[in-house]
Design an enzyme around this catalytic site. Structure first.
Site, PDB file in Angstrom:
ATOM      1  N   HIS A 120      25.748 -91.503  16.775  1.00  0.00           N
ATOM      2  CA  HIS A 120      26.114 -90.090  16.754  1.00  0.00           C
ATOM      3  C   HIS A 120      26.077 -89.507  18.165  1.00  0.00           C
ATOM      4  O   HIS A 120      25.275 -89.916  18.997  1.00  0.00           O
ATOM      5  CB  HIS A 120      25.144 -89.289  15.872  1.00  0.00           C
ATOM      6  CG  HIS A 120      25.086 -89.759  14.450  1.00  0.00           C
ATOM      7  ND1 HIS A 120      24.394 -90.898  14.082  1.00  0.00           N
ATOM      8  CD2 HIS A 120      25.629 -89.253  13.317  1.00  0.00           C
ATOM      9  CE1 HIS A 120      24.525 -91.077  12.776  1.00  0.00           C
ATOM     10  NE2 HIS A 120      25.266 -90.098  12.290  1.00  0.00           N
ATOM     11  N   LYS A 146      29.801 -97.024  11.941  1.00  0.00           N
ATOM     12  CA  LYS A 146      30.032 -95.592  11.722  1.00  0.00           C
ATOM     13  C   LYS A 146      29.791 -94.827  13.018  1.00  0.00           C
ATOM     14  O   LYS A 146      28.790 -95.049  13.702  1.00  0.00           O
ATOM     15  CB  LYS A 146      29.091 -95.055  10.643  1.00  0.00           C
ATOM     16  CG  LYS A 146      29.180 -93.538  10.464  1.00  0.00           C
ATOM     17  CD  LYS A 146      28.005 -92.976   9.679  1.00  0.00           C
ATOM     18  CE  LYS A 146      27.991 -91.457   9.746  1.00  0.00           C
ATOM     19  NZ  LYS A 146      26.765 -90.871   9.158  1.00  0.00           N
TER      20      LYS A 146
END
EC number: 4.2.1.10
Length: 229
Positions: A120, A146
């Site tokens: 992230h 991700k």
């Protein structure tokens, strides 16, 4: 959950939402770091939807302390039959913190569960080349790489979508999205470019990340865009 096609997860800290989520979701993401008694919730769970467990540390935007207990809880969660996937941070697998995240990945594989490796950026979005590099590292550690970053402009979203398409064409499984107002639409559009996972709360008031659509809205948007693609 094998994520071979797009999978929409209801992001929640309360497994009691499962009956409502069942209408639109393919599974649940249990945010253990936000939840009250997450392991007790799993013990009591009798829903139909499979579960991905996440126990995000504070250094990656979550609320879990960076202790061995954070990973122990994930390993215990994997003992439940309903838990078919686990999220582990790329930084943890590459050595951040003082604990061995690799053992949780190994435990997941031993139980036939998928490993989503996440990264992230809550400040910005890097360029396409850097996104591809980061996601390739994530994919090397797990079944799905991700990445969620904060978009400041449409160009940031284009970089993320381009990287998503490039890696999908190479046979990698990735889940991508841009956070914030400028990137909100990426949550609906990224699946058209190959993103394998979407996250949304049943109730918009329960969003776990900036810019999330509610579950029913995201299901409708993704469905319409995929049918047109």
């Amino acid at each position: 959950m094998d994520f071979e096609s797009f999978t929409l997860l209801a992001a929640t800290d309360d497994l009691g939402v499962e009956p409502a989520a069942r209408v639109d979701a393919d599974g649940l993401e249990l945010r253990m770091d936000f939840a009250d008694e997450p392991l007790a919730q799993l013990d009591a769970y009798d829903g139909d939807l499979p579960i991905l467990v996440t126990n995000r540390p504070t250094w990656e935007g979550g609320e879990a302390a960076d202790t061995a207990g954070r990973l122990d809880a994930l390993e215990t969660a994997l003992e439940h039959d309903a838990v078919t996937a686990v999220d582990l941070e790329l930084a943890a697998l590459e050595g951040a913190g003082d604990h061995d995240a690799g053992r949780v990945a190994d435990a997941a594989r031993d139980r036939g569960a998928s490993v989503v490796v996440s990264t992230h950026n809550f400040e910005s979005t890097p360029d396409r080349e850097a996104i591809v590099s980061r996601l390739e590292r994530a994919c090397a550690h797990g079944d799905v790489g991700k990445m969620a970053s904060t978009a400041q402009s449409p160009d940031d979203v284009l970089a993320m979508l381009g990287a998503t398409r490039e890696l999908t064409a190479e046979g990698e499984q990735v889940a991508t999205m841009c956070m914030g107002a400028a990137g909100r639409h990426s949550r609906a559009v990224a699946p058209v470019y190959g993103s394998r996972i979407g996250y949304a709360p049943v109730d918009p008031a329960d969003a776990t990340a900036p810019g999330q659509y509610d579950l029913a809205t995201l299901r409708t948007l993704v469905g319409q865009l995929q049918s047109d693609a």
